[in-house]
Design a protein around this motif. Structure first.
Motif, PDB file in Angstrom:
ATOM      1  N   GLU A  52       0.341   2.480 -21.450  1.00 31.82           N
ATOM      2  CA  GLU A  52      -1.044   2.758 -21.041  1.00 31.82           C
ATOM      3  C   GLU A  52      -1.696   1.498 -20.467  1.00 31.82           C
ATOM      4  OE1 GLU A  52      -4.308   5.075 -20.152  1.00 31.82           O
ATOM      5  OE2 GLU A  52      -2.254   5.636 -20.647  1.00 31.82           O
ATOM      6  N   SER A  53      -1.470   0.364 -21.093  1.00 34.73           N
ATOM      7  CA  SER A  53      -1.996  -0.905 -20.579  1.00 34.73           C
ATOM      8  C   SER A  53      -1.390  -1.219 -19.213  1.00 34.73           C
ATOM      9  CB  SER A  53      -1.696  -2.028 -21.570  1.00 34.73           C
ATOM     10  OG  SER A  53      -2.070  -3.274 -21.050  1.00 34.73           O
ATOM     11  N   HIS A  54      -0.083  -1.016 -19.091  1.00 35.45           N
ATOM     12  CA  HIS A  54       0.619  -1.234 -17.827  1.00 35.45           C
ATOM     13  C   HIS A  54       0.030  -0.343 -16.727  1.00 35.45           C
ATOM     14  CE1 HIS A  54       3.928  -1.584 -14.959  1.00 35.45           C
ATOM     15  NE2 HIS A  54       4.032  -0.261 -14.964  1.00 35.45           N
ATOM     16  N   ARG A  55      -0.141   0.944 -17.049  1.00 33.43           N
ATOM     17  CA  ARG A  55      -0.672   1.899 -16.069  1.00 33.43           C
ATOM     18  C   ARG A  55      -2.062   1.495 -15.599  1.00 33.43           C
ATOM     19  NH1 ARG A  55      -4.087   5.868 -15.914  1.00 33.43           N
ATOM     20  NH2 ARG A  55      -4.479   5.841 -18.145  1.00 33.43           N
ATOM     21  N   LYS A  56      -2.939   1.180 -16.538  1.00 40.95           N
ATOM     22  CA  LYS A  56      -4.304   0.793 -16.175  1.00 40.95           C
ATOM     23  C   LYS A  56      -4.318  -0.479 -15.332  1.00 40.95           C
ATOM     24  CE  LYS A  56      -6.774   2.920 -20.021  1.00 40.95           C
ATOM     25  NZ  LYS A  56      -7.557   2.669 -21.242  1.00 40.95           N
ATOM     26  N   SER A  57      -3.502  -1.448 -15.703  1.00 43.50           N
ATOM     27  CA  SER A  57      -3.451  -2.708 -14.950  1.00 43.50           C
ATOM     28  C   SER A  57      -2.955  -2.487 -13.528  1.00 43.50           C
ATOM     29  CB  SER A  57      -2.536  -3.712 -15.657  1.00 43.50           C
ATOM     30  OG  SER A  57      -3.057  -4.075 -16.899  1.00 43.50           O
ATOM     31  N   MET A  58      -1.881  -1.728 -13.393  1.00 41.27           N
ATOM     32  CA  MET A  58      -1.315  -1.491 -12.068  1.00 41.27           C
ATOM     33  C   MET A  58      -2.257  -0.673 -11.189  1.00 41.27           C
ATOM     34  SD  MET A  58       1.295  -3.206 -11.682  1.00 41.27           S
ATOM     35  CE  MET A  58       2.827  -3.846 -12.286  1.00 41.27           C
ATOM     36  N   GLN A  59      -2.897   0.328 -11.778  1.00 43.80           N
ATOM     37  CA  GLN A  59      -3.848   1.112 -10.997  1.00 43.80           C
ATOM     38  C   GLN A  59      -5.037   0.263 -10.572  1.00 43.80           C
ATOM     39  OE1 GLN A  59      -4.646   4.540 -13.473  1.00 43.80           O
ATOM     40  NE2 GLN A  59      -2.915   5.676 -12.644  1.00 43.80           N
ATOM     41  N   SER A  60      -5.517  -0.611 -11.452  1.00 45.48           N
ATOM     42  CA  SER A  60      -6.627  -1.507 -11.095  1.00 45.48           C
ATOM     43  C   SER A  60      -6.222  -2.462  -9.986  1.00 45.48           C
ATOM     44  CB  SER A  60      -7.088  -2.302 -12.323  1.00 45.48           C
ATOM     45  OG  SER A  60      -7.646  -1.440 -13.278  1.00 45.48           O
ATOM     46  N   LEU A  61      -5.025  -3.018 -10.091  1.00 47.54           N
ATOM     47  CA  LEU A  61      -4.538  -3.901  -9.027  1.00 47.54           C
ATOM     48  C   LEU A  61      -4.463  -3.152  -7.701  1.00 47.54           C
ATOM     49  CD1 LEU A  61      -1.748  -5.790 -10.957  1.00 47.54           C
ATOM     50  CD2 LEU A  61      -3.639  -6.878  -9.728  1.00 47.54           C
ATOM     51  N   PHE A  62      -3.936  -1.951  -7.740  1.00 45.34           N
ATOM     52  CA  PHE A  62      -3.818  -1.157  -6.522  1.00 45.34           C
ATOM     53  C   PHE A  62      -5.191  -0.915  -5.890  1.00 45.34           C
ATOM     54  CE2 PHE A  62      -3.695   2.891  -4.257  1.00 45.34           C
ATOM     55  CZ  PHE A  62      -2.637   2.689  -3.388  1.00 45.34           C
ATOM     56  N   VAL A  63      -6.145  -0.483  -6.693  1.00 46.00           N
ATOM     57  CA  VAL A  63      -7.470  -0.157  -6.169  1.00 46.00           C
ATOM     58  C   VAL A  63      -8.202  -1.399  -5.673  1.00 46.00           C
ATOM     59  CG1 VAL A  63      -9.764   0.708  -6.789  1.00 46.00           C
ATOM     60  CG2 VAL A  63      -7.724   1.972  -7.470  1.00 46.00           C
ATOM     61  N   PHE A  64      -8.289  -2.418  -6.512  1.00 46.11           N
ATOM     62  CA  PHE A  64      -9.116  -3.577  -6.152  1.00 46.11           C
ATOM     63  C   PHE A  64      -8.423  -4.546  -5.194  1.00 46.11           C
ATOM     64  CE2 PHE A  64     -11.040  -2.163 -10.162  1.00 46.11           C
ATOM     65  CZ  PHE A  64     -12.307  -1.882  -9.684  1.00 46.11           C
TER      66      PHE A  64
ATOM     67  N   LEU B 225       0.835  -1.197   0.000  1.00 47.01           N
ATOM     68  CA  LEU B 225       0.000   0.000   0.000  1.00 47.01           C
ATOM     69  C   LEU B 225       0.874   1.254   0.000  1.00 47.01           C
ATOM     70  CD1 LEU B 225      -2.831   1.299   0.193  1.00 47.01           C
ATOM     71  CD2 LEU B 225      -2.595   1.140   2.684  1.00 47.01           C
ATOM     72  N   GLY B 226       1.852   1.293   0.900  1.00 47.27           N
ATOM     73  CA  GLY B 226       2.750   2.443   0.968  1.00 47.27           C
ATOM     74  C   GLY B 226       3.552   2.641  -0.309  1.00 47.27           C
ATOM     75  N   LEU B 227       4.122   1.558  -0.823  1.00 49.67           N
ATOM     76  CA  LEU B 227       4.896   1.671  -2.057  1.00 49.67           C
ATOM     77  C   LEU B 227       4.004   2.010  -3.248  1.00 49.67           C
ATOM     78  CD1 LEU B 227       7.486  -1.252  -1.805  1.00 49.67           C
ATOM     79  CD2 LEU B 227       7.870   1.203  -1.497  1.00 49.67           C
ATOM     80  N   GLY B 228       2.784   1.503  -3.241  1.00 52.32           N
ATOM     81  CA  GLY B 228       1.855   1.819  -4.317  1.00 52.32           C
ATOM     82  C   GLY B 228       1.516   3.296  -4.359  1.00 52.32           C
ATOM     83  N   ILE B 229       1.311   3.884  -3.202  1.00 50.91           N
ATOM     84  CA  ILE B 229       1.060   5.324  -3.139  1.00 50.91           C
ATOM     85  C   ILE B 229       2.279   6.079  -3.664  1.00 50.91           C
ATOM     86  CG2 ILE B 229       0.702   7.276  -1.571  1.00 50.91           C
ATOM     87  CD1 ILE B 229      -0.994   5.279   0.164  1.00 50.91           C
ATOM     88  N   TRP B 230       3.459   5.644  -3.253  1.00 55.39           N
ATOM     89  CA  TRP B 230       4.705   6.260  -3.716  1.00 55.39           C
ATOM     90  C   TRP B 230       4.791   6.191  -5.243  1.00 55.39           C
ATOM     91  CZ3 TRP B 230       8.667   8.930  -1.545  1.00 55.39           C
ATOM     92  CH2 TRP B 230       9.832   9.062  -2.294  1.00 55.39           C
ATOM     93  N   GLN B 231       4.458   5.041  -5.806  1.00 55.72           N
ATOM     94  CA  GLN B 231       4.516   4.876  -7.258  1.00 55.72           C
ATOM     95  C   GLN B 231       3.512   5.779  -7.973  1.00 55.72           C
ATOM     96  OE1 GLN B 231       7.371   3.640  -7.924  1.00 55.72           O
ATOM     97  NE2 GLN B 231       6.834   1.854  -9.134  1.00 55.72           N
ATOM     98  N   MET B 232       2.335   5.923  -7.388  1.00 57.31           N
ATOM     99  CA  MET B 232       1.300   6.738  -8.029  1.00 57.31           C
ATOM    100  C   MET B 232       1.721   8.205  -8.137  1.00 57.31           C
ATOM    101  SD  MET B 232      -1.429   4.904  -8.733  1.00 57.31           S
ATOM    102  CE  MET B 232      -2.135   3.342  -8.267  1.00 57.31           C
TER     103      MET B 232
ATOM    104  N   ASN C 102      14.722   4.563 -13.093  1.00 58.20           N
ATOM    105  CA  ASN C 102      15.247   3.340 -12.472  1.00 58.20           C
ATOM    106  C   ASN C 102      14.615   3.129 -11.094  1.00 58.20           C
ATOM    107  OD1 ASN C 102      16.874   2.611 -14.624  1.00 58.20           O
ATOM    108  ND2 ASN C 102      18.643   3.747 -13.849  1.00 58.20           N
ATOM    109  N   ARG C 103      14.390   4.217 -10.365  1.00 58.42           N
ATOM    110  CA  ARG C 103      13.754   4.104  -9.047  1.00 58.42           C
ATOM    111  C   ARG C 103      12.334   3.552  -9.189  1.00 58.42           C
ATOM    112  NH1 ARG C 103      14.060   9.269  -5.942  1.00 58.42           N
ATOM    113  NH2 ARG C 103      15.993   8.386  -5.204  1.00 58.42           N
ATOM    114  N   HIS C 104      11.600   4.047 -10.172  1.00 57.16           N
ATOM    115  CA  HIS C 104      10.238   3.563 -10.424  1.00 57.16           C
ATOM    116  C   HIS C 104      10.260   2.063 -10.720  1.00 57.16           C
ATOM    117  CE1 HIS C 104       6.070   3.644 -11.848  1.00 57.16           C
ATOM    118  NE2 HIS C 104       6.470   2.937 -12.883  1.00 57.16           N
ATOM    119  N   ARG C 105      11.197   1.634 -11.540  1.00 64.61           N
ATOM    120  CA  ARG C 105      11.295   0.208 -11.874  1.00 64.61           C
ATOM    121  C   ARG C 105      11.629  -0.619 -10.634  1.00 64.61           C
ATOM    122  NH1 ARG C 105      13.978   2.591 -15.994  1.00 64.61           N
ATOM    123  NH2 ARG C 105      12.839   2.629 -17.955  1.00 64.61           N
ATOM    124  N   LEU C 106      12.605  -0.180  -9.855  1.00 66.89           N
ATOM    125  CA  LEU C 106      13.001  -0.925  -8.652  1.00 66.89           C
ATOM    126  C   LEU C 106      11.850  -1.035  -7.665  1.00 66.89           C
ATOM    127  CD1 LEU C 106      15.077  -2.323  -6.850  1.00 66.89           C
ATOM    128  CD2 LEU C 106      15.751  -0.053  -6.026  1.00 66.89           C
TER     129      LEU C 106
END
Length: 133
Positions: A97-109, A24-31, A38-42
């Motif tokens: 765009e597909s990556h972004r939507k998938s990751m955001q959906s995973l984060f939310v749901f 949850l914390g890292l997901g917020i950081w990523q958003m 490189n930091r985003h990837r790690l």
């Protein structure tokens, strides 16, 4: 707030909850952070590992039983185990765009919605956050 109810449940549930909180914390950081670095990837790879750990670990948590030892939440866990690698592959393939939507959906749901359900009365995280009733 006390971690005692969580820690008294054993290492599987405690690690599941702690990995979810870390994700949850890292997901917020990523958003809110800069994308494509490189930091985003790690941080993304760490987040993915945490999500896979949370999802896989859920199969050993069977307090709510609807279908044998499983419940509807285990369908979401299986979806996470499939969706995370697909979302990573999308980024590697340049389908941002597909990556972004998938990751955001995973984060939310998989984190926000399911996390909200853990705060219902009678659940362990309710006791952690609001105290044992």
């Amino acid at each position: 707030m006390s971690l005692a109810p969580l820690l008294s449940e054993g290492w599987i549930i405690a690690s599941h909850a702690l990995m979810a909180l870390a994700a949850l914390g890292l997901g917020i950081w990523q958003m809110v952070g800069t994308k494509g670095t490189n930091r985003h990837r790690l941080i993304g790879y760490i987040w993915c590992a945490l999500m896979m750990g949370v999802a896989a670990g859920s199969f050993w948590i069977n307090h709510i039983r609807m279908f044998g030892p499983f419940s509807l939440i285990h369908i979401l866990s299986a979806a996470v185990l499939v969706s995370v690698p697909i979302a990573v592959h999308a980024a590697r393939a340049g389908k941002i765009e597909s990556h972004r939507k998938s990751m955001q959906s995973l984060f939310v749901f998989a984190l926000i919605v399911t996390g909200a359900f853990t705060l219902l009365p009678g659940r362990i995280m309710h006791d952690v956050v609001f105290g044992v009733q």
